[in-house]
Design a protein around this motif. Structure first.
Motif, short mmCIF file in Angstrom:
data_model
loop_
_atom_site.label_atom_id
_atom_site.label_comp_id
_atom_site.label_asym_id
_atom_site.label_seq_id
_atom_site.Cartn_x
_atom_site.Cartn_y
_atom_site.Cartn_z
N VAL A 106 128.38 42.11 57.88
CA VAL A 106 128.14 41.09 58.90
C VAL A 106 128.27 39.73 58.23
CG1 VAL A 106 126.44 40.08 60.46
CG2 VAL A 106 126.67 42.54 60.33
N CYS B 245 123.65 43.39 65.75
CA CYS B 245 124.73 43.76 64.84
C CYS B 245 124.83 45.28 64.74
CB CYS B 245 124.48 43.17 63.45
SG CYS B 245 124.43 41.38 63.45
N CYS B 246 125.96 45.78 65.14
CA CYS B 246 126.22 47.22 65.06
C CYS B 246 127.71 47.39 64.84
CB CYS B 246 125.77 47.92 66.33
SG CYS B 246 125.96 49.70 66.23
N LEU C 100 119.12 42.13 61.32
CA LEU C 100 120.51 42.20 61.80
C LEU C 100 120.61 43.09 63.04
CD1 LEU C 100 122.30 42.40 58.35
CD2 LEU C 100 122.42 40.50 59.99
N ARG C 101 119.89 44.21 63.01
CA ARG C 101 119.87 45.09 64.19
C ARG C 101 119.29 44.36 65.40
NH1 ARG C 101 120.93 50.43 62.67
NH2 ARG C 101 120.48 50.84 60.47
N GLY D 153 130.24 37.85 63.03
CA GLY D 153 130.40 39.24 63.43
C GLY D 153 130.69 40.19 62.30
N SER D 154 131.23 41.33 62.70
CA SER D 154 131.48 42.45 61.80
C SER D 154 132.91 42.36 61.24
CB SER D 154 131.31 43.76 62.56
OG SER D 154 132.30 43.85 63.57
N LEU E 91 126.26 33.51 63.64
CA LEU E 91 126.74 34.88 63.50
C LEU E 91 128.19 34.93 63.96
CD1 LEU E 91 126.39 37.95 63.10
CD2 LEU E 91 125.47 38.03 65.43
#
Length: 102
Positions: free
Chosen positions: A67, A61-62, A56-57, A76-77, A74
């Protein structure tokens, strides 16, 4: 990263979480409320959790959790999911991915 992509491809909706995260709980509740049954991967409890977290990183993704992937993509968050829900497009994404039916 490949393990994350594989999981995303195999499921209409996927959420990567950690069991202690309140935002993760909220995102799961939202998806359930909309009628979806996402595949849930609790990174702190899954045998491949550390590899998934690194994947994920690597995808950018942060924060790493929560997530959400819908239809293999993807999304998102938590912030992204809430925005999509507010503007009405989250439900349509779930329908198009066959994660929910009307």
């Amino acid at each position: 990263m490949e393990i994350v992509r594989e999981v995303a491809r195999k499921n209409a909706a996927v959420i990567f979480t950690k069991s202690w995260c309140c935002m993760c709980h909220s995102m799961k509740a939202l998806l359930y409320e909309l009628g979806a049954s996402p595949a849930v991967y609790e990174l702190d409890q899954h045998v491949n959790g550390p590899q998934m977290e690194w994947g994920l990183r690597a995808l950018g993704c942060c924060p790493v959790v929560p997530v959400v992937f819908i239809g293999g993509a993807l999304v998102g968050s938590a912030e992204d999911i809430i925005s999509l829900h507010v503007d009405g497009s989250l439900k349509h994404m779930l329908i198009n991915a066959k994660a929910i039916w009307l």
